[in-house]
Design an enzyme around this catalytic site. Structure first.
Site, PDB file in Angstrom:
ATOM      1  CB  ALA A  91      -0.938  -0.009   1.201  1.00  0.00           C
ATOM      2  CE1 TYR A  92       5.557   5.541   2.671  1.00  0.00           C
ATOM      3  CE2 TYR A  92       7.116   3.851   1.993  1.00  0.00           C
ATOM      4  CZ  TYR A  92       6.850   5.152   2.354  1.00  0.00           C
ATOM      5  OH  TYR A  92       7.863   6.072   2.384  1.00  0.00           O
ATOM      6  CG  ASN A  93       6.735  -0.268  -1.184  1.00  0.00           C
ATOM      7  OD1 ASN A  93       6.987  -1.463  -1.014  1.00  0.00           O
ATOM      8  ND2 ASN A  93       7.367   0.656  -0.508  1.00  0.00           N
ATOM      9  CB  THR A  95       1.321   6.099  -1.773  1.00  0.00           C
ATOM     10  OG1 THR A  95       2.366   5.882  -0.822  1.00  0.00           O
ATOM     11  CG2 THR A  95       0.024   5.464  -1.303  1.00  0.00           C
TER      12      THR A  95
END
Length: 190
Positions: A91-93, A95
């Protein structure tokens, strides 16, 4: 929040007699770890709201004055996670991949107006990031990912063993601000 961006722009315009800022550093962001199958829709949307949509809202607020003046710098703090995807950080990557792509497109779009866009790509930096990202790994009861997520403390130790101080990122930002011809990307640490 758009209202806080609007308030900041109004205050800056008043303080600078309409000149605005010469440099925008978009550095808001956070990470939430977990298996993508179990990341809730709300958690994924929240990641994008802060890490991507917030960055673009701030950029859109201050870019017109830079473009009109024919000068300015937009510096977007991405992550090494915008170039390499790590398990449990999808999820973070994702973004940060979005930030990389938006920055690359924006760089070409605004170059004719004398505005430079640079990316700062920090690696493991001693901040509260790991506390937020790795401290909140949650799995559903009976999750098939429980074995992997139970290793979060081991992963964190590996991460922390390579950490450097935040001054490394600050120096990269300063290079992007002061360079006559700033690079597209600054990896910190190199």
């Amino acid at each position: 929040k758009q209202s806080s961006i609007d308030d900041a722009k109004r205050e800056i315009d008043e303080a600078t007699a309409g000149h605005g800022v010469d440099v925008v550093v978009n550095n808001a962001g956070y990470g939430k770890m977990g298996p993508l199958e179990e990341v809730t829709h709300e958690a994924l949307v929240a990641q994008y709201e802060t890490n991507v949509f917030g960055l673009m809202a701030v950029t859109r607020a201050f870019l017109p004055a830079m473009r009109t003046r024919g000068s300015g710098r937009i510096i977007n703090v991405s992550s090494i996670g915008g170039r390499v995807t790590f398990p449990m950080m999808g999820a973070y990557n994702s973004t940060k991949y979005a930030v990389e792509s938006l920055s690359d497109a924006l760089r070409v779009e605004v170059a004719p107006f004398g505005v430079f866009v640079s990316l700062i790509e920090p690696g493991a930096i001693k901040t509260e990031f790991a506390d937020v990202a790795m401290g909140g790994i949650e799995t559903l009861p009976g999750s098939p990912y429980a074995g992997a997520t139970s290793k979060a403390d081991e992963m964190r130790k590996v991460f922390e063993a390579t950490e450097v101080g935040p001054e490394v990122t600050s120096r990269a930002i300063l290079r992007a601000v002061e360079s006559r011809r700033p690079r597209a990307r600054y990896v910190a640490p190199r």
